[in-house]
Enzyme design. Sequence first.
Site, PDB file in Angstrom:
ATOM      1  N   GLY A   9       0.604 107.644  22.571  1.00  0.00           N
ATOM      2  CA  GLY A   9       1.578 107.287  23.632  1.00  0.00           C
ATOM      3  C   GLY A   9       2.332 106.119  22.765  1.00  0.00           C
ATOM      4  O   GLY A   9       3.158 105.354  23.680  1.00  0.00           O
ATOM      5  N   GLY A  75      -5.944 103.807  29.027  1.00  0.00           N
ATOM      6  CA  GLY A  75      -5.059 103.337  30.172  1.00  0.00           C
ATOM      7  C   GLY A  75      -4.292 104.311  31.163  1.00  0.00           C
ATOM      8  O   GLY A  75      -3.728 103.706  32.057  1.00  0.00           O
ATOM      9  N   SER A  77      -3.108 106.931  33.666  1.00  0.00           N
ATOM     10  CA  SER A  77      -3.786 106.949  35.121  1.00  0.00           C
ATOM     11  C   SER A  77      -3.960 108.415  35.355  1.00  0.00           C
ATOM     12  O   SER A  77      -3.807 109.141  34.666  1.00  0.00           O
ATOM     13  CB  SER A  77      -2.433 106.679  36.200  1.00  0.00           C
ATOM     14  OG  SER A  77      -1.207 107.079  35.705  1.00  0.00           O
ATOM     15  N   ASN A 105      -6.100  99.604  35.383  1.00  0.00           N
ATOM     16  CA  ASN A 105      -4.672  98.435  35.630  1.00  0.00           C
ATOM     17  C   ASN A 105      -5.218  97.343  34.511  1.00  0.00           C
ATOM     18  O   ASN A 105      -6.352  96.786  34.772  1.00  0.00           O
ATOM     19  CB  ASN A 105      -4.495  97.847  36.922  1.00  0.00           C
ATOM     20  CG  ASN A 105      -3.262  97.206  36.971  1.00  0.00           C
ATOM     21  OD1 ASN A 105      -2.768  96.508  36.096  1.00  0.00           O
ATOM     22  ND2 ASN A 105      -2.273  97.751  37.834  1.00  0.00           N
ATOM     23  N   HIS A 133       6.031 102.081  43.095  1.00  0.00           N
ATOM     24  CA  HIS A 133       6.196 101.847  41.595  1.00  0.00           C
ATOM     25  C   HIS A 133       7.566 102.275  41.073  1.00  0.00           C
ATOM     26  O   HIS A 133       8.397 102.868  42.074  1.00  0.00           O
ATOM     27  CB  HIS A 133       5.184 102.836  40.995  1.00  0.00           C
ATOM     28  CG  HIS A 133       3.867 102.344  40.639  1.00  0.00           C
ATOM     29  ND1 HIS A 133       3.040 102.339  41.504  1.00  0.00           N
ATOM     30  CD2 HIS A 133       3.460 101.705  39.479  1.00  0.00           C
ATOM     31  CE1 HIS A 133       1.704 101.630  41.097  1.00  0.00           C
ATOM     32  NE2 HIS A 133       1.986 101.447  39.643  1.00  0.00           N
ATOM     33  N   LYS A 137       7.631 107.022  37.267  1.00  0.00           N
ATOM     34  CA  LYS A 137       6.214 107.222  37.226  1.00  0.00           C
ATOM     35  C   LYS A 137       5.904 108.659  37.794  1.00  0.00           C
ATOM     36  O   LYS A 137       6.648 108.995  38.941  1.00  0.00           O
ATOM     37  CB  LYS A 137       5.447 106.003  38.162  1.00  0.00           C
ATOM     38  CG  LYS A 137       3.928 106.431  38.141  1.00  0.00           C
ATOM     39  CD  LYS A 137       3.225 105.292  38.855  1.00  0.00           C
ATOM     40  CE  LYS A 137       1.853 105.357  38.866  1.00  0.00           C
ATOM     41  NZ  LYS A 137       1.253 105.526  37.621  1.00  0.00           N
TER      42      LYS A 137
END
Length: 250
Positions: A9, A75, A77, A105, A133, A137
Amino acid sequence: MTIRVAVAGATGRMGRLALRLVEEADDLDLHAGLDSRSALTDLDGADVVLDVTHPAASEGIVRHAVAQGIPVVVGTSGWSADRITGIQAYRREFEAPGAVVFVPNFSVGSVLGTALAAYAARFFDSIEIVEAHHAGKVDSPSGTAVRTAEVIADARGDLPVVAPHADQRARGQLVAGIPVHSLRLAGLSAEQRVVLGGEGETLTIAHSTISPAAYEQGILLALRRAPDAEGVVVGLDALLGIAMPGADAP
Ligand SMILES: NC(=O)C1=CN([C@@H]2O[C@H](COP(=O)(O)OP(=O)(O)OC[C@H]3O[C@@H](n4cnc5c(N)ncnc54)[C@H](OP(=O)(O)O)[C@@H]3O)[C@@H](O)[C@H]2O)C=CC1
Ligand SMILES: O=C(O)C1=N[C@H](C(=O)O)C[C@H](O)C1
């Protein structure tokens, strides 16, 4: 000794932040930076993988790292407790040595907010989560909200949260029996409020991420600790020594 880090990423917001942190740290070296077009084998040979990609891609990355015996910090989600259980089984299948560290988080304040909410949860029957957010997202509810709901439910044990009319769509999505409301708005970064209601009072535990700098300490801690960690670790709290109150806590 230098830790060789592969960032999955690397072209994204979190990935670019991680690349800078790795470059600035004397004890970290970049092994590879991957984007959506990269081959998973680019991860091979790293001492630790950082996955900050997309919920749809994360599982493949984690499974590849596990199969290669490379510790991985996740990390991204979208990892509910059920999906994490699947990775535990996969690790056992491979008798894999590398730890998997899920960090919903990386912000210390957010983790403390979740811990405080879980602590308070035993004293209030009405509990709802509102997370907000940035408009970019792709997933909802946020990984932080899912983890917060799961930790609250764990802290309450057999005591269900009272959520009237939860079948109505506007009442949010139930996660571990707790309504979660998701806002996606231009201008926002990341925020979460846990609102607890009791007789004649409410308590709100709120956390705001003002800038990505909030994630730096947590990313560095996770990258440095993952190579020596064991098994499946969930939450930065485990690395910071913050105890999440479970139902059996005094
Ligand atoms: N744990 C935490 O504290 C935080 C977690 N997050 C989570 O981290 C994740 C990334 O967030 P963010 O950096 O904002 O996202 P971005 O959209 O900015 O970046 C996503 C990255 O993932 C890559 N990617 C997308 N799809 C795939 C795929 N199918 N296979 C491999 N790589 C892929 C993209 O590559 P390409 O450029 O080629 O498209 C890009 O490098 C999200 O799940 C977010 O919720 C975010 C902030 C904090
Ligand atoms: O996508 C984001 O931005 C964030 N995602 C994580 C989540 O889903 O909880 C962490 C943080 O809230 C920022």
